[in-house]
Design a protein around this motif. Structure first.
Motif, PDB file in Angstrom:
ATOM      1  N   PHE A  23      -3.726   9.579  -4.240  1.00  0.00           N
ATOM      2  CA  PHE A  23      -3.939  10.309  -5.489  1.00  0.00           C
ATOM      3  C   PHE A  23      -4.549   9.397  -6.549  1.00  0.00           C
ATOM      4  CE2 PHE A  23      -2.794  11.907  -9.639  1.00  0.00           C
ATOM      5  CZ  PHE A  23      -3.022  13.271  -9.537  1.00  0.00           C
ATOM      6  N   ASN A  24      -4.017   8.192  -6.672  1.00  0.00           N
ATOM      7  CA  ASN A  24      -4.510   7.264  -7.690  1.00  0.00           C
ATOM      8  C   ASN A  24      -5.954   6.852  -7.445  1.00  0.00           C
ATOM      9  OD1 ASN A  24      -2.222   7.165  -9.304  1.00  0.00           O
ATOM     10  ND2 ASN A  24      -1.276   5.543  -8.118  1.00  0.00           N
ATOM     11  N   GLU A  25      -6.347   6.752  -6.170  1.00  0.00           N
ATOM     12  CA  GLU A  25      -7.740   6.415  -5.878  1.00  0.00           C
ATOM     13  C   GLU A  25      -8.666   7.526  -6.355  1.00  0.00           C
ATOM     14  OE1 GLU A  25     -11.182   4.678  -4.880  1.00  0.00           O
ATOM     15  OE2 GLU A  25      -9.215   3.731  -5.067  1.00  0.00           O
ATOM     16  N   GLY A  26      -8.208   8.772  -6.281  1.00  0.00           N
ATOM     17  CA  GLY A  26      -9.005   9.878  -6.797  1.00  0.00           C
ATOM     18  C   GLY A  26      -8.960   9.964  -8.310  1.00  0.00           C
ATOM     19  N   GLU A  59     -13.014   2.344  -0.277  1.00  0.00           N
ATOM     20  CA  GLU A  59     -12.003   2.968  -1.134  1.00  0.00           C
ATOM     21  C   GLU A  59     -10.624   2.358  -0.882  1.00  0.00           C
ATOM     22  OE1 GLU A  59     -13.788   7.471  -1.716  1.00  0.00           O
ATOM     23  OE2 GLU A  59     -12.901   6.912   0.203  1.00  0.00           O
ATOM     24  N   ILE A  60     -10.316   2.096   0.388  1.00  0.00           N
ATOM     25  CA  ILE A  60      -9.032   1.465   0.714  1.00  0.00           C
ATOM     26  C   ILE A  60      -8.986   0.051   0.150  1.00  0.00           C
ATOM     27  CG2 ILE A  60      -7.523   0.705   2.589  1.00  0.00           C
ATOM     28  CD1 ILE A  60      -8.665   2.967   4.285  1.00  0.00           C
ATOM     29  N   ILE A  62       2.136   5.983  -0.010  1.00  0.00           N
ATOM     30  CA  ILE A  62       0.737   6.040   0.414  1.00  0.00           C
ATOM     31  C   ILE A  62       0.053   7.292  -0.139  1.00  0.00           C
ATOM     32  CG2 ILE A  62      -0.790   6.203   2.418  1.00  0.00           C
ATOM     33  CD1 ILE A  62       1.360   4.571   3.950  1.00  0.00           C
ATOM     34  N   ILE A  63       0.776   8.402  -0.170  1.00  0.00           N
ATOM     35  CA  ILE A  63       0.209   9.615  -0.753  1.00  0.00           C
ATOM     36  C   ILE A  63      -0.144   9.387  -2.220  1.00  0.00           C
ATOM     37  CG2 ILE A  63       0.786  11.970  -1.487  1.00  0.00           C
ATOM     38  CD1 ILE A  63       2.313  12.319   1.122  1.00  0.00           C
ATOM     39  N   TYR A  64       0.729   8.672  -2.933  1.00  0.00           N
ATOM     40  CA  TYR A  64       0.445   8.394  -4.348  1.00  0.00           C
ATOM     41  C   TYR A  64      -0.723   7.421  -4.498  1.00  0.00           C
ATOM     42  CZ  TYR A  64       1.535   7.976  -9.332  1.00  0.00           C
ATOM     43  OH  TYR A  64       1.481   8.018 -10.707  1.00  0.00           O
ATOM     44  N   LEU A  65      -0.874   6.485  -3.566  1.00  0.00           N
ATOM     45  CA  LEU A  65      -2.046   5.607  -3.560  1.00  0.00           C
ATOM     46  C   LEU A  65      -3.322   6.421  -3.418  1.00  0.00           C
ATOM     47  CD1 LEU A  65      -1.166   2.473  -1.377  1.00  0.00           C
ATOM     48  CD2 LEU A  65      -1.971   2.459  -3.729  1.00  0.00           C
ATOM     49  N   GLN A  91       0.480   0.133   8.029  1.00  0.00           N
ATOM     50  CA  GLN A  91       0.941   1.500   7.748  1.00  0.00           C
ATOM     51  C   GLN A  91       0.063   2.150   6.681  1.00  0.00           C
ATOM     52  OE1 GLN A  91       4.993   0.924   6.521  1.00  0.00           O
ATOM     53  NE2 GLN A  91       5.759   0.556   8.590  1.00  0.00           N
ATOM     54  N   ILE A  92      -0.170   1.413   5.611  1.00  0.00           N
ATOM     55  CA  ILE A  92      -0.954   1.951   4.496  1.00  0.00           C
ATOM     56  C   ILE A  92      -2.392   2.217   4.917  1.00  0.00           C
ATOM     57  CG2 ILE A  92      -1.904   1.406   2.208  1.00  0.00           C
ATOM     58  CD1 ILE A  92       0.713  -0.139   1.662  1.00  0.00           C
ATOM     59  N   ILE A  93      -3.001   1.260   5.593  1.00  0.00           N
ATOM     60  CA  ILE A  93      -4.411   1.393   5.973  1.00  0.00           C
ATOM     61  C   ILE A  93      -4.606   2.537   6.964  1.00  0.00           C
ATOM     62  CG2 ILE A  93      -6.310   0.254   7.195  1.00  0.00           C
ATOM     63  CD1 ILE A  93      -5.388  -2.377   5.909  1.00  0.00           C
TER      64      ILE A  93
END
Length: 308
Positions: free
Chosen positions: A190-193, A137-138, A185-188, A122-124
């Motif tokens: 955001f955190n990657e950015g 990035e993932i 996942i949306i917050y993931l 789901q996340i990927i």
């Protein structure tokens, strides 16, 4: 914006929209083909836009070119395997309503988070298709090896196709659980950015903006406009308000206590406070982890000095 910059922007922001649109119209069994057609359209834009006039409606151009490519490929499949073309494939609406496309994006979010898929899948799927993140990035976001994520992405797409997952909103009794993983996942993203793992920039504002955009799309849907979604929006806006102060003139990170608070974006803070107030009206708000984090961040955003 220069043509090359515009194409780069579209690789991030329009890829998920276009793939969602095509998959919604032609079925989840053609997800991989939809990806290929959108990539071809974006490559064509990269090859032609810098040397010609940029289309008045770049989004419509990308959707139209990728859709035409999709129809051509489906016709070839039909000839070689006797597969039937999906209904209405040759009579699509040329106006490409943004509201309708956003509905496709929401349905794709929930499809990527279908319970028949593992949480990892789901996340990927969501980060790759809707977030536009690279495998690297993932990998960074999930603390996994690039090769592991690449293989998982391939398996996830096969599972998505095998299950023939439909791009529809989940039934009411499933909505809360599915929305919880979507927001995670949306917050993931955001955190990657917020702390980029790829490229020379410590902050990838484009990724953060994409996360905020996806959350905004959810909030525009009455069924997805929940206190958790509002709390997450508040939290991301508070963090985003400090972008200008997070780096010094040499591009080095500046800690919260040393930041120049005059550089903080007051408009984003006010928007965040509005979403925080909205989420706080929920009687069960103390169970909303995004709201609690946002409330803490709001204290920092409104304090005149770090000591306060």
């Amino acid at each position: 914006m220069q043509a090359s910059e515009l194409v780069d922007h579209f690789f991030r922001t329009e890829y998920g929209r276009a793939v969602s649109y095509l998959t919604s119209k032609y079925g989840s069994t053609h997800l991989e083909l939809a990806e290929d057609c959108v990539q071809d359209a974006l490559i064509k834009a990269m090859q032609t836009w810098p040397y010609a006039q940029i289309p008045d409606n770049p989004t419509g151009w990308i959707l139209r070119v990728s859709r035409n490519k999709m129809i051509d490929q489906l016709r070839r499949l039909q000839k070689t395997s006797n597969q039937e073309l999906p209904e209405d494939s040759e009579s699509m609406d040329e106006n490409f309503s943004l509201e309708a496309i956003n509905d496709d994006v929401i349905r794709m979010m929930f499809a990527c988070c279908h319970p028949s898929l593992s949480e990892e899948y789901q996340i990927i799927l969501t980060l790759k298709i809707l977030g536009g993140l690279s495998i690297r990035e993932i990998s960074s976001a999930l603390l996994k090896k690039d090769e592991t994520v690449a293989k998982a992405y391939t398996r996830a797409k096969k599972k998505f196709k095998k299950e023939e997952i439909k791009l529809v909103l989940p039934p009411a009794h499933e909505l809360e659980n599915r929305l919880e993983i979507v927001l995670k996942i949306i917050y993931l993203l955001f955190n990657e950015g917020y702390k980029a793992a790829e490229g020379t920039d410590l902050i990838r504002t484009d990724l953060c903006e994409d996360a905020i955009r996806l959350n905004h799309v959810l909030l525009e849907s009455e069924i997805c406009h929940t206190p958790a979604a509002s709390g997450l929006m508040a939290l991301m806006l508070f963090h985003a308000s400090r972008f200008e102060a997070r780096l010094d003139a040499d591009g080095h990170a500046v800690s919260l206590q040393d930041q120049d608070r005059s550089k903080w974006d007051l408009e984003l803070i006010q928007r965040g406070l509005a979403y925080l107030e909205e989420a706080s009206q929920d009687p069960d708000h103390l169970r909303n982890e995004y709201l609690i984090q946002a409330a803490i961040s709001a204290v920092h955003c409104q304090a005149p000095r770090y000591d306060d």
